[in-house]
Each structure stands twice: as structure tokens, then as C-alpha cells.
Design a protein around this motif. Structure first.
Motif, PDB file in Angstrom:
ATOM      1  N   VAL A 132      39.085  43.205  43.994  1.00 22.69           N
ATOM      2  CA  VAL A 132      40.440  43.563  44.384  1.00 22.69           C
ATOM      3  C   VAL A 132      40.444  43.959  45.856  1.00 22.69           C
ATOM      4  O   VAL A 132      39.564  44.690  46.312  1.00 22.69           O
ATOM      5  N   MET A 133      41.431  43.459  46.592  1.00 19.58           N
ATOM      6  CA  MET A 133      41.665  43.891  47.964  1.00 19.58           C
ATOM      7  C   MET A 133      43.178  44.115  48.096  1.00 19.58           C
ATOM      8  O   MET A 133      43.945  43.196  48.367  1.00 19.58           O
ATOM      9  N   ARG A 134      43.589  45.351  47.872  1.00 18.20           N
ATOM     10  CA  ARG A 134      45.022  45.661  47.785  1.00 18.20           C
ATOM     11  C   ARG A 134      45.778  45.330  49.065  1.00 18.20           C
ATOM     12  O   ARG A 134      46.960  44.986  49.017  1.00 18.20           O
ATOM     13  N   ASN A 135      45.112  45.431  50.208  1.00 14.32           N
ATOM     14  CA  ASN A 135      45.801  45.225  51.483  1.00 14.32           C
ATOM     15  C   ASN A 135      45.476  43.873  52.118  1.00 14.32           C
ATOM     16  O   ASN A 135      45.600  43.704  53.330  1.00 14.32           O
ATOM     17  N   ASP A 136      45.071  42.933  51.294  1.00 13.83           N
ATOM     18  CA  ASP A 136      44.780  41.589  51.789  1.00 13.83           C
ATOM     19  C   ASP A 136      46.093  40.848  52.052  1.00 13.83           C
ATOM     20  O   ASP A 136      46.932  40.716  51.160  1.00 13.83           O
ATOM     21  N   VAL A 137      46.274  40.356  53.268  1.00  9.42           N
ATOM     22  CA  VAL A 137      47.487  39.606  53.604  1.00  9.42           C
ATOM     23  C   VAL A 137      47.227  38.104  53.579  1.00  9.42           C
ATOM     24  O   VAL A 137      48.144  37.314  53.804  1.00  9.42           O
ATOM     25  N   THR A 138      45.991  37.697  53.290  1.00  6.82           N
ATOM     26  CA  THR A 138      45.642  36.279  53.344  1.00  6.82           C
ATOM     27  C   THR A 138      45.781  35.585  51.989  1.00  6.82           C
ATOM     28  O   THR A 138      45.866  34.357  51.933  1.00  6.82           O
ATOM     29  N   GLY A 139      45.754  36.350  50.899  1.00  4.21           N
ATOM     30  CA  GLY A 139      45.776  35.756  49.572  1.00  4.21           C
ATOM     31  C   GLY A 139      44.434  35.198  49.135  1.00  4.21           C
ATOM     32  O   GLY A 139      44.351  34.532  48.102  1.00  4.21           O
ATOM     33  N   TYR A 140      43.370  35.479  49.890  1.00  4.14           N
ATOM     34  CA  TYR A 140      42.067  34.870  49.623  1.00  4.14           C
ATOM     35  C   TYR A 140      41.109  35.783  48.870  1.00  4.14           C
ATOM     36  O   TYR A 140      40.326  35.307  48.041  1.00  4.14           O
ATOM     37  N   TRP A 141      41.127  37.071  49.136  1.00  7.30           N
ATOM     38  CA  TRP A 141      40.031  37.943  48.736  1.00  7.30           C
ATOM     39  C   TRP A 141      40.189  38.589  47.370  1.00  7.30           C
ATOM     40  O   TRP A 141      39.255  39.212  46.869  1.00  7.30           O
ATOM     41  N   ASN A 142      41.359  38.481  46.737  1.00  6.55           N
ATOM     42  CA  ASN A 142      41.540  38.998  45.381  1.00  6.55           C
ATOM     43  C   ASN A 142      41.093  37.918  44.398  1.00  6.55           C
ATOM     44  O   ASN A 142      41.882  37.073  43.973  1.00  6.55           O
ATOM     45  N   LYS A 143      39.826  37.935  44.034  1.00  3.65           N
ATOM     46  CA  LYS A 143      39.243  36.847  43.258  1.00  3.65           C
ATOM     47  C   LYS A 143      38.508  37.355  42.026  1.00  3.65           C
ATOM     48  O   LYS A 143      37.884  38.420  42.052  1.00  3.65           O
ATOM     49  N   ALA A 144      38.588  36.543  40.978  1.00  4.16           N
ATOM     50  CA  ALA A 144      37.767  36.759  39.786  1.00  4.16           C
ATOM     51  C   ALA A 144      37.076  35.439  39.480  1.00  4.16           C
ATOM     52  O   ALA A 144      37.739  34.397  39.374  1.00  4.16           O
ATOM     53  N   LEU A 145      35.764  35.462  39.350  1.00  3.85           N
ATOM     54  CA  LEU A 145      35.018  34.223  39.138  1.00  3.85           C
ATOM     55  C   LEU A 145      33.630  34.518  38.571  1.00  3.85           C
ATOM     56  O   LEU A 145      33.238  35.676  38.455  1.00  3.85           O
ATOM     57  N   GLY A 146      32.921  33.433  38.224  1.00  7.70           N
ATOM     58  CA  GLY A 146      31.566  33.558  37.690  1.00  7.70           C
ATOM     59  C   GLY A 146      31.493  33.618  36.183  1.00  7.70           C
ATOM     60  O   GLY A 146      30.401  33.746  35.623  1.00  7.70           O
ATOM     61  N   PHE A 147      32.630  33.502  35.508  1.00  6.49           N
ATOM     62  CA  PHE A 147      32.664  33.652  34.047  1.00  6.49           C
ATOM     63  C   PHE A 147      32.268  32.347  33.357  1.00  6.49           C
ATOM     64  O   PHE A 147      32.715  31.269  33.754  1.00  6.49           O
ATOM     65  N   THR A 148      31.467  32.446  32.318  1.00 13.11           N
ATOM     66  CA  THR A 148      31.026  31.247  31.599  1.00 13.11           C
ATOM     67  C   THR A 148      31.547  31.189  30.167  1.00 13.11           C
ATOM     68  O   THR A 148      31.393  30.166  29.511  1.00 13.11           O
TER      69      THR A 148
END
Length: 278
Positions: free
Chosen positions: A51-67
Motif C-alpha cells: 500500500v502507498m496511500r499517497n501514490d499519485v502515479t497509480g503504480y505502487w499499490n500492488k498485490a502480486l505473487g499469489f499462486t
């Protein structure tokens, strides 16, 4: 020909190695930058939620790596983003791993399909990149270069600094990172990182200043990172690049393919936004 079992192993390696270097970037941010950006990271099952609450790029709020992707898992991921009041969430899930009822799950949770990423991989012994011709000096980044390197990467991707540059700079001293740059005189004009995870060397963060593009910097930095992966004993090289629109080209993707990496799959980003703003 790759068997179904071998492909499953490669998909898992590709996804979890990317998840790990993204997790290290954000969890390793200096305290001041983490506070400024509103960073919160956690591991969930075999993936990561950032989570990056103050991200203005839309890039850094990511969830991944799940199988093992289920309706329940998606709900748990989105509960984290709601609790942390994130402005957006990007769920990056390998197409091979989506359940049969994914269409229903995505609609139920308000996910919309976004941009596509090409995941690439190659056995280390089959990758023989051409270093190319460049008049720029290529070499590893030292801790003394870290701040300039971080600023260059963030700026070249068109992102504002606001703590992102110091977050990237902090990765230079991560023991699993190998960072490289191109210099024009005393100025860093291009850069890239290699992250070592299990048997993979993950090529990431390749960027060049607009003033110095088309001078061979990225081809040379890719070659330097692959050589570093070989030196570290990696068995695989993994990378990702945006899939270009029909009729267009992505130089980053082209550089990686020329270096010997091959597309493994194309992965969609699944976007979630809160229904109300805080």
C-alpha cells in the motif's frame, strides 16, 4: 518443449521473484520516505500486498505473487486496501493461475481489467546479450551514487520525487540487489537493477533520461545485469515489460528479447478503486 509441470514452476518463479523485488523496494524505504508516501507492506499467504496511500502515479499499490487464487483471497486483499484507505489497488495475477470462475469473481469484487505486462524468462546459459555500442560509461552503482541513481530512475519513468527517489536509492545497499548505471561524464543518464531471488535474477527498473535515449545505454545495462546474474549463480533470468498497443512498439520489450529472453505469458492488471473517497 516445456511440460505442464515445468511451466507451472516457471510461472511461480516469475511471479514470486517480481513480488519479492517490489516488496523489497517498498518495505525498504527509509522511514521519512515511508511516512511521506504512506507505505504499508505485508505478506499474505504466498504473495505480497503493498500500500502507498499517497501514490499519485497509480503504480505502487500492488498485490502480486499469489499462486492459489480464490474468491476468499481476493476479498482479504481488498480488505487490506480498504483498511489502509488506499486510493487504488492493482492486482497482478498470472493468467495460468486464474480460477475457472474468475469472470464472476472479478465482477463480484469490482475489478476492471487494465494494462497488460509481458513476462519474460530464459535459462541463464541461453542468454548471450550483445553489449551493443555505446559511448557512455557503464558500471555498478556505489552507495555514493545511490541518490543520483534513484532520482534518475524516478524522473525517467515520469514520476514525481516526493520520497520515491529515496525509496529507490535505498535499494542500492540491499544485499540481493545489483544496480548499474550509465554515465555521461560525471552525470548518471541511465540505470537499471537486478534482484536475486532463489534461482532467478530479475531484471527491473531499466530507465534512460530522454536526452540520452537511442545511445545503447539500456542494451549495455541489460548485458551488465545478466553477467551479474551469471556471477551470482542464477539459473534463470526474469523480466517484464509493458505490452505495446497494436501497431506500436515498446523499446524496453525489444531490448529484452534481443538479449535472449522469451515471452512466457501476458498478464493483465486488475484494477480496484474504492467506491467512496476518504
Amino acid at each position: 518443449m516445456t511440460s505442464v509441470f515445468e511451466r507451472a514452476q516457471l510461472v511461480t518463479l516469475a511471479e514470486q521473484s517480481e513480488a519479492e523485488f517490489m516488496f523489497q523496494y517498498e518495505s525498504g524505504a527509509p522511514a521519512e520516505a515511508a511516512a511521506e508516501l504512506g507505505i504499508s507492506t505485508q505478506r499474505l499467504e504466498d504473495g505480497v500486498v503493498m500500500v502507498m496511500r499517497n501514490d499519485v502515479t497509480g503504480y505502487w499499490n500492488k498485490a502480486l505473487g499469489f499462486t492459489s487464487i480464490t474468491d476468499t483471497l481476493i476479498g482479504r486483499i481488498l480488505d487490506i486496501y480498504r483498511t489502509e484507505q488506499a486510493p487504488v489497488a492493482v492486482l497482478q495475477l498470472a493468467p495460468d493461475l486464474l480460477p475457472e470462475d474468475w469472470a464472476e469473481i472479478s465482477v463480484r469484487h469490482g475489478l476492471t481489467e487494465g494494462g497488460k505486462i509481458v513476462k519474460l524468462i530464459a535459462p541463464i546459459h541461453s542468454v548471450q546479450p550483445e553489449e551493443g555500442k555505446t559511448d557512455l560509461r557503464i558500471g555498478p552503482v556505489t552507495p555514493q551514487d545511490a541518490d543520483e541513481w534513484g532520482r534518475l530512475i524516478i524522473s525517467a519513468f515520469g514520476m514525481p520525487s516526493g520520497g520515491l527517489d529515496s525509496m529507490l536509492a535505498a535499494s542500492v545497499t540491499n544485499p540481493n540487489c545489483r544496480t548499474f548505471a550509465a554515465w555521461d561524464g560525471d552525470q548518471i543518464v541511465a540505470g537499471g537493477s537486478l534482484y536475486l531471488h532463489k534461482s532467478a535474477g530479475v531484471v527491473n527498473a531499466g530507465a534512460t533520461a530522454p536526452t540520452h535515449r537511442n545511445r545503447g545505454a539500456q542494451s549495455a545495462i541489460i548485458a551488465a545485469r545478466i553477467a551479474a546474474a551469471q556471477d551470482a549463480g542464477c539459473r534463470w533470468v526474469v523480466a517484464e515489460a509493458s505490452q505495446p498497443a497494436p501497431g506500436e512498439s515498446n523499446p524496453s520489450l525489444n531490448n529484452l528479447i534481443r538479449a535472449g529472453l522469451q515471452p512466457l505469458y501476458v498478464r493483465s492488471s486488475w484494477i480496484w478503486r474504492p467506491r467512496t473517497r476518504w
